[in-house]
Design an enzyme around this catalytic site. Structure first.
Site, PDB file in Angstrom:
ATOM      1  N   TYR A 117      -4.111  -6.570  -5.336  1.00 17.21           N
ATOM      2  CA  TYR A 117      -3.429  -5.560  -4.283  1.00 17.21           C
ATOM      3  C   TYR A 117      -3.745  -4.250  -4.878  1.00 17.21           C
ATOM      4  O   TYR A 117      -3.669  -3.767  -5.946  1.00 17.21           O
ATOM      5  CB  TYR A 117      -2.084  -5.965  -4.490  1.00 17.21           C
ATOM      6  CG  TYR A 117      -1.154  -5.068  -3.494  1.00 17.21           C
ATOM      7  CD1 TYR A 117      -1.345  -5.247  -2.234  1.00 17.21           C
ATOM      8  CD2 TYR A 117      -0.250  -3.896  -3.943  1.00 17.21           C
ATOM      9  CE1 TYR A 117      -0.507  -4.208  -1.259  1.00 17.21           C
ATOM     10  CE2 TYR A 117       0.488  -3.202  -3.292  1.00 17.21           C
ATOM     11  CZ  TYR A 117       0.163  -3.494  -1.815  1.00 17.21           C
ATOM     12  OH  TYR A 117       0.851  -2.733  -1.069  1.00 17.21           O
ATOM     13  N   ASP A 212      -8.546  -0.290 -11.074  1.00 15.64           N
ATOM     14  CA  ASP A 212      -7.286  -0.216 -10.570  1.00 15.64           C
ATOM     15  C   ASP A 212      -6.223  -0.262 -11.661  1.00 15.64           C
ATOM     16  O   ASP A 212      -5.948  -1.334 -12.213  1.00 15.64           O
ATOM     17  CB  ASP A 212      -6.907  -1.007  -9.515  1.00 15.64           C
ATOM     18  CG  ASP A 212      -5.487  -1.039  -8.807  1.00 15.64           C
ATOM     19  OD1 ASP A 212      -4.724  -0.113  -9.502  1.00 15.64           O
ATOM     20  OD2 ASP A 212      -5.041  -1.546  -7.788  1.00 15.64           O
ATOM     21  N   LYS A 240       2.401   4.698 -11.657  1.00 15.86           N
ATOM     22  CA  LYS A 240       3.549   4.202 -12.181  1.00 15.86           C
ATOM     23  C   LYS A 240       3.751   4.944 -13.475  1.00 15.86           C
ATOM     24  O   LYS A 240       4.422   5.961 -13.394  1.00 15.86           O
ATOM     25  CB  LYS A 240       3.304   2.845 -12.495  1.00 15.86           C
ATOM     26  CG  LYS A 240       3.236   1.851 -11.278  1.00 15.86           C
ATOM     27  CD  LYS A 240       2.954   0.382 -11.576  1.00 15.86           C
ATOM     28  CE  LYS A 240       2.906  -0.356 -10.265  1.00 15.86           C
ATOM     29  NZ  LYS A 240       3.887  -0.378  -9.279  1.00 15.86           N
TER      30      LYS A 240
END
Length: 404
Positions: A117, A212, A240
């Site tokens: 994702y 990623d 994050k």
């Protein structure tokens, strides 16, 4: 919560290793806001940084020295990164990295992997993991076919699928994008031979490799998964932890690649709140703490992660429940399955999500919050004490006994 059933808990506050819902119940937190809270909730070092920043203003729409300091810190940590561009979310980071790759290569197609994702921009919402996988969606409505036709989907940890795609589309592929450690179909680490294949195929084709590391950056090691695997992608996507719990993200690459971004180059990107002074303050405080205490930080996270893993495995064996526990550092997932290992998207698709839902609720009623999805990672933080882990291990055993 739709995948596990029941009523979502609305959170009122959080501190250290705990979150508290609006009814006042305390939960030991293994969600960590889906990864950012590596220091725990509301750590003093971040609170102090935010208090100092807020009195100066919350948004300027202009560069700040703190943003430059954060950039220099990241450049000093990640090999191959000479410049960064601050953004607001992981989705925005991947979207920008993709546009940059297409802009510098002059090509349109990208390669992604089943179950990975990369946020909710159009190009990535095909056989994505995390939310779409939890909701049973192969892809999202509202994405034009003309966009999807440029997205080529390979199988994670499957070299043959990568070689086949590059064999057919080599001259039109701008980039290959992957999570080096998946967290969005549960925790699955890339195999070294698979990574060799990814880098070799990209190099021969003149395509870029995009890591990623929105989830793994600064978590599985100070230098993220790239440090663990001793790899140097062309573009890093970060999020994050880089915002210390506030909305922030970044992409990083060599100067030669980054100068293609506006205003230096022709690839446009901008954002009113990019490099927001509050997010930068929180992220800078977090990364400084991690860098200054790196040895102790990652040793502790590995130690408590190993305790949780061994406890889960022992309890699963004790209660004769077939399952696999995948862990990398402070990230772990329990897969309820009869398979001996879980390394691919197809492996993940075979897990017993109903048993996970029962396990989730058994833990929740004992005051321990796991992700409300069988396809997500659990996260540990520095705030988790040995006593927290001990209580959780007891809850693991009781919960597994209840669902056996």
């Amino acid at each position: 919560f739709s995948s596990v059933g029941g009523i979502p808990r609305f959170i009122e506050r959080a501190k250290g290793a705990y979150v508290y819902d609006i009814e006042g119940k305390q939960y030991t937190d293994y969600i960590a806001s889906w990864g950012p809270m590596i220091l725990g909730h509301a750590p003093e070092v971040v609170r102090q940084a935010l208090q100092e920043a807020i009195v100066k203003g919350s948004s300027f729409g202009a560069p700040t020295l703190a943003e430059t300091e954060l950039a220099k810190l990241i450049v000093s940590i990640l090999p191959g990164v000479q410049k960064i561009r601050m953004l607001n979310s992981g989705t925005e980071a991947l979207m920008t990295a993709l546009r940059l790759a297409r802009g510098v290569t002059g090509r349109d197609k990208i390669v992604k992997f089943e179950g990975c994702y990369h946020g909710h921009s159009d190009s990535f919402l095909l056989k994505a993991g995390s939310g779409p996988l939890t909701l049973g969606m192969a892809s999202s409505k509202g994405v034009p076919k003309d966009v999807i036709k440029h997205t080529l989907v390979a199988s994670y940890n499957n070299r043959a699928s990568v070689e086949a795609i590059f064999g057919e589309h080599s001259s039109s592929i701008a980039a290959i994008v992957l999570e080096p450690i998946c967290g969005n179909m549960g925790v699955i680490a890339a195999e070294n031979a698979f990574l060799d294949c990814v880098f070799d195929c990209a190099k021969k084709a003149g395509a870029l490799v995009i890591f990623d590391e929105v989830m793994t950056g600064f978590r599985v090691a100070l230098g993220g998964a790239a440090q663990l695997f001793k790899r140097k992608p062309d573009i890093y996507c970060l999020g994050k932890i880089i915002g210390g719990g506030l909305p922030a993200a970044a992409i990083g690459a060599s100067s030669s690649l980054m100068q293609a971004l506006a205003p230096e180059g022709p690839v446009y990107q901008a954002g009113t709140l990019s490099g927001n002074p509050l997010a930068v303050a929180a992220g800078l405080a977090t990364l400084k703490f991690l860098q200054q205490n790196a040895q102790q930080v990652y040793q502790k996270l590995e130690r408590i992660g190993a305790r949780v893993e061994s406890s889960l495995l022992a309890s699963l064996k004790k209660h004769a429940i077939p399952a696999v526990v995948n862990r990398v550092g402070s990230m772990f997932t329990v897969f309820f399955t009869n398979l001996p290992s879980v390394n691919t998207y197809n492996d993940v698709r075979s897990i017993d999500t109903k048993r996970y839902a029962r396990f989730f609720h058994a833990m929740l009623k004992r005051g321990h919050a796991l992700p409300p999805s069988a396809y997500e990672a659990c996260f540990l933080s520095l705030a988790h004490s040995d006593e927290d882990i001990k209580r959780s291990m007891l809850a693991f055993d009781e919960s597994l006994a209840e669902i056996s």
